[in-house]
Enzyme design. Structure first.
Site, PDB file in Angstrom:
ATOM      1  N   ARG A  24       0.824  -1.218   0.000  1.00  5.05           N
ATOM      2  CA  ARG A  24       0.000   0.000   0.000  1.00  5.05           C
ATOM      3  C   ARG A  24       0.861   1.273   0.000  1.00  5.05           C
ATOM      4  NH1 ARG A  24      -5.686  -0.502   1.842  1.00  5.05           N
ATOM      5  NH2 ARG A  24      -6.280  -2.431   0.827  1.00  5.05           N
ATOM      6  N   ARG A  28      -3.740   6.666   0.793  1.00  8.91           N
ATOM      7  CA  ARG A  28      -4.233   7.858   1.479  1.00  8.91           C
ATOM      8  C   ARG A  28      -3.246   8.586   2.379  1.00  8.91           C
ATOM      9  NH1 ARG A  28      -9.780   5.105   3.254  1.00  8.91           N
ATOM     10  NH2 ARG A  28      -8.198   3.579   3.700  1.00  8.91           N
ATOM     11  N   ARG A  37      -7.297  11.748  -5.634  1.00  7.80           N
ATOM     12  CA  ARG A  37      -8.472  10.989  -5.200  1.00  7.80           C
ATOM     13  C   ARG A  37      -9.696  11.908  -5.073  1.00  7.80           C
ATOM     14  NH1 ARG A  37     -12.275   9.006  -3.402  1.00  7.80           N
ATOM     15  NH2 ARG A  37     -12.539   7.357  -1.844  1.00  7.80           N
ATOM     16  N   ASP A  74      -6.966  -2.758  -7.326  1.00 11.00           N
ATOM     17  CA  ASP A  74      -7.483  -3.399  -6.122  1.00 11.00           C
ATOM     18  C   ASP A  74      -7.754  -4.869  -6.395  1.00 11.00           C
ATOM     19  OD1 ASP A  74      -8.431  -2.425  -3.316  1.00 11.00           O
ATOM     20  OD2 ASP A  74      -9.847  -3.950  -3.943  1.00 11.00           O
ATOM     21  N   TYR A 151     -14.904 -11.827   0.158  1.00  8.60           N
ATOM     22  CA  TYR A 151     -15.655 -10.584  -0.091  1.00  8.60           C
ATOM     23  C   TYR A 151     -16.908 -10.851  -0.906  1.00  8.60           C
ATOM     24  CZ  TYR A 151     -11.656  -8.010   1.733  1.00  8.60           C
ATOM     25  OH  TYR A 151     -10.669  -7.528   2.559  1.00  8.60           O
TER      26      TYR A 151
HETATM   27  O1  CP3 Z   1      -0.239  -1.448  -2.508  1.00  6.35           O
HETATM   28  C1  CP3 Z   1      -0.505  -0.504  -3.284  1.00  6.35           C
HETATM   29  O2  CP3 Z   1      -0.072   0.637  -3.155  1.00  6.35           O
HETATM   30  C2  CP3 Z   1      -1.322  -0.828  -4.533  1.00  6.35           C
HETATM   31  C3  CP3 Z   1      -2.699  -0.683  -4.450  1.00  6.35           C
HETATM   32  C4  CP3 Z   1      -3.575  -1.643  -3.650  1.00  6.35           C
HETATM   33  C5  CP3 Z   1      -4.812  -1.223  -3.116  1.00  6.35           C
HETATM   34  N1  CP3 Z   1      -5.455  -2.313  -2.635  1.00  6.35           N
HETATM   35  C6  CP3 Z   1      -5.300   0.164  -3.158  1.00  6.35           C
HETATM   36  C7  CP3 Z   1      -6.411   0.571  -2.273  1.00  6.35           C
HETATM   37  C8  CP3 Z   1      -3.452  -3.012  -3.386  1.00  6.35           C
HETATM   38  C9  CP3 Z   1      -2.303  -3.948  -3.686  1.00  6.35           C
HETATM   39  C10 CP3 Z   1      -4.665  -3.423  -2.755  1.00  6.35           C
HETATM   40  C11 CP3 Z   1      -4.944  -4.807  -2.380  1.00  6.35           C
HETATM   41  C12 CP3 Z   1      -6.122  -5.094  -1.549  1.00  6.35           C
HETATM   42  N2  CP3 Z   1      -7.366  -4.536  -1.596  1.00  6.35           N
HETATM   43  C13 CP3 Z   1      -6.171  -6.126  -0.585  1.00  6.35           C
HETATM   44  C14 CP3 Z   1      -5.054  -7.088  -0.301  1.00  6.35           C
HETATM   45  C15 CP3 Z   1      -3.971  -6.471   0.482  1.00  6.35           C
HETATM   46  C16 CP3 Z   1      -4.289  -6.257   1.905  1.00  6.35           C
HETATM   47  O3  CP3 Z   1      -4.331  -5.075   2.306  1.00  6.35           O
HETATM   48  O4  CP3 Z   1      -4.467  -7.234   2.606  1.00  6.35           O
HETATM   49  C17 CP3 Z   1      -7.460  -6.130  -0.014  1.00  6.35           C
HETATM   50  C18 CP3 Z   1      -7.959  -7.037   1.076  1.00  6.35           C
HETATM   51  C19 CP3 Z   1      -8.209  -5.121  -0.677  1.00  6.35           C
HETATM   52  C20 CP3 Z   1      -9.634  -4.805  -0.494  1.00  6.35           C
HETATM   53  C21 CP3 Z   1      -9.865  -3.400  -0.111  1.00  6.35           C
HETATM   54  N3  CP3 Z   1      -9.589  -2.321  -0.924  1.00  6.35           N
HETATM   55  C22 CP3 Z   1     -10.410  -2.911   1.095  1.00  6.35           C
HETATM   56  C23 CP3 Z   1     -10.845  -3.767   2.253  1.00  6.35           C
HETATM   57  C24 CP3 Z   1     -10.447  -1.511   0.988  1.00  6.35           C
HETATM   58  C25 CP3 Z   1     -11.022  -0.514   1.950  1.00  6.35           C
HETATM   59  C26 CP3 Z   1     -10.064  -0.319   3.077  1.00  6.35           C
HETATM   60  C27 CP3 Z   1      -9.891   1.137   3.410  1.00  6.35           C
HETATM   61  O5  CP3 Z   1      -8.824   1.422   3.941  1.00  6.35           O
HETATM   62  O6  CP3 Z   1     -10.807   1.945   3.150  1.00  6.35           O
HETATM   63  C28 CP3 Z   1      -9.895  -1.149  -0.264  1.00  6.35           C
HETATM   64  C29 CP3 Z   1      -9.736   0.225  -0.779  1.00  6.35           C
HETATM   65  C30 CP3 Z   1      -8.383   0.618  -1.214  1.00  6.35           C
HETATM   66  N4  CP3 Z   1      -7.552  -0.129  -1.979  1.00  6.35           N
HETATM   67  C31 CP3 Z   1      -7.766   1.887  -0.985  1.00  6.35           C
HETATM   68  C32 CP3 Z   1      -6.538   1.854  -1.655  1.00  6.35           C
HETATM   69  C33 CP3 Z   1      -5.533   2.971  -1.772  1.00  6.35           C
HETATM   70  C34 CP3 Z   1      -8.374   3.064  -0.227  1.00  6.35           C
HETATM   71  C35 CP3 Z   1      -9.360   3.705  -1.149  1.00  6.35           C
HETATM   72  C36 CP3 Z   1      -9.545   5.183  -0.946  1.00  6.35           C
HETATM   73  O7  CP3 Z   1      -8.749   5.976  -1.486  1.00  6.35           O
HETATM   74  O8  CP3 Z   1     -10.522   5.551  -0.284  1.00  6.35           O
END
Ligand code: CP3
Length: 357
Positions: A24, A28, A37, A74, A151
């Site tokens: 990640r 944010r 964003r 994602d 999910y």
């Molecule tokens: O790592 C990186 O920088 C690349 C981008 C990336 C995102 N999600 C961006 C994201 C990667 C590799 C993921 C993978 C992801 N997404 C996983 C597996 C990795 C882990 O963290 O275990 C999972 C379980 C998800 C599912 C997911 N996506 C959730 C549960 C959420 C909401 C969580 C939150 O913090 O709100 C997301 C959203 C998400 N994916 C964001 C980002 C930057 C936040 C979105 C925003 O800008 O509001």
């Protein structure tokens, strides 16, 4: 590109210092991310706009000296492409309008061609690759079948896993059918990412660790092994390295190390020294600083980075990373402390010719 430090380290070849990227790393906690964003309707729109997603992919590697760029996307793009009505509710995470909980729902699940339905991801990779001009590799990724299924079945971020575990114990054939369907899509999706320019692939098995050992083997690891094998067959000689990360997978480490992955990601609950002994030099390791360490004062961060390096020990085969994703409320300057510490401390672990093999 195969001569890049990150790939060399995964292959166990000698490197000058320990390569690093951060799960990640785009997101944010970066003000430049929040700016882009806020210019779009929602997170999914950002993922589906390659011109912006590629900029966001590059933001962390522009700001910091990182050894890889992970593509901004994602793991839920696949169920979104199935048409399950995915939305991200501010502060609450993902929601599906149409979760998969029955044979009938499963039967309606379309077979998708990722080149088409998820073409925006490949376009993001191509645009980012053009900017990077081979300086560092791009990491493509997907969720594991089990993790994506949690999910799709629960309909939101899983908490107790009761719905999917009920399915697992009451209608295992249904869950297996879903996992097979997902596996096919994931194989095609990752292969498309490789063709578009991804030079490393990571499989995120965020929820494998909530399964019992036999269930983990049957419902998560077996499907990931199948993906690894299919990708190896499809690529022939020039296969890109694959990193497999099971959060809380420490208790199943020997099985994970024998899965065929080139590199295994570890969270902070596993001791790297123990993991390295188990790996017998055959598999590279990635990790495993607790991301919460980045809340600590400078000296503590430096000490914690030193501890991770010391646990892994001398030689190649280690990719430095956090044990899970960066928290959104981390001060971006704290990341500089981590990277400077790594830059100062890690060369001595590579000072002699210390190939892993
Ligand atoms: O790592 C990186 O920088 C690349 C981008 C990336 C995102 N999600 C961006 C994201 C990667 C590799 C993921 C993978 C992801 N997404 C996983 C597996 C990795 C882990 O963290 O275990 C999972 C379980 C998800 C599912 C997911 N996506 C959730 C549960 C959420 C909401 C969580 C939150 O913090 O709100 C997301 C959203 C998400 N994916 C964001 C980002 C930057 C936040 C979105 C925003 O800008 O509001």
């Amino acid at each position: 590109m195969t001569n890049h430090r990150l790939i060399q380290a995964i292959q166990g070849k000698a490197v000058d210092r320990t390569p690093v990227w951060l799960m990640r790393q785009a997101g944010r906690y970066l003000p430049e991310y929040r700016k882009i964003r806020s210019s779009v309707k929602d997170f999914l729109t950002l993922c589906k706009t390659p011109e912006l997603a590629s900029i966001v992919t590059l933001q962390p590697v522009t700001r910091y000296p990182l050894d890889a760029a992970i593509i901004f996307s994602d793991i839920l793009t696949i169920p979104d492409a199935y048409g399950l009505g995915l939305s991200f509710i501010e502060g609450e995470g993902p929601r599906f309008l149409n979760p998969i909980r029955s044979e009938a729902a499963l039967q309606k699940l379309p077979q998708i061609d990722p080149e088409e339905t998820l073409g925006f991801v490949m376009e993001t990779i191509r645009l980012a690759a053009k900017e990077l001009r081979g300086k560092i590799p791009i990491i493509g990724f997907a969720g594991s079948p089990w993790t994506i299924a949690t999910y799709m079945v629960e309909g939101e971020s899983p908490r107790h896993f009761s719905i999917i575990k009920r399915m697992m114990y009451q209608s295992p054939h249904l869950l297996h059918a879903l996992l097979s369907h997902l596996s096919e899509t994931i194989i095609a999706y990752l292969f498309a990412q490789i063709k578009a320019g991804a030079e490393v692939i990571m499989l995120f098995d965020t929820w494998g660790g909530v399964l019992s050992h036999p269930d983990f083997l049957q419902f998560s690891l077996n499907y990931m092994k199948n993906i690894l094998q299919s990708l190896a067959e499809k690529q022939g000689d020039k296969a890109v390295p694959i990193i497999l990360f099971t959060k809380n997978g420490g208790p199943y480490l020997s099985d994970i190390l024998n899965s065929g992955a080139d590199c295994v990601g570890l969270d902070w609950t596993t001791n790297l020294q123990v993991a390295r002994k188990l790996s017998q030099g055959k598999v590279a390791l990635q990790g495993n600083l607790d991301p919460a360490t980045l809340y600590a004062p400078k000296e503590e961060i430096v000490k914690a980075v030193g501890t991770v390096l010391e646990q892994y020990g001398n030689g190649s085969g280690h990719v430095f990373n956090l044990g899970h994703g960066m928290h959104p409320d981390i001060d971006p300057d704290q990341v500089n402390i981590l990277l400077e510490a790594l830059n100062t401390l890690s060369p001595e672990y590579h000072s002699e010719r210390s190939d892993r093999l």
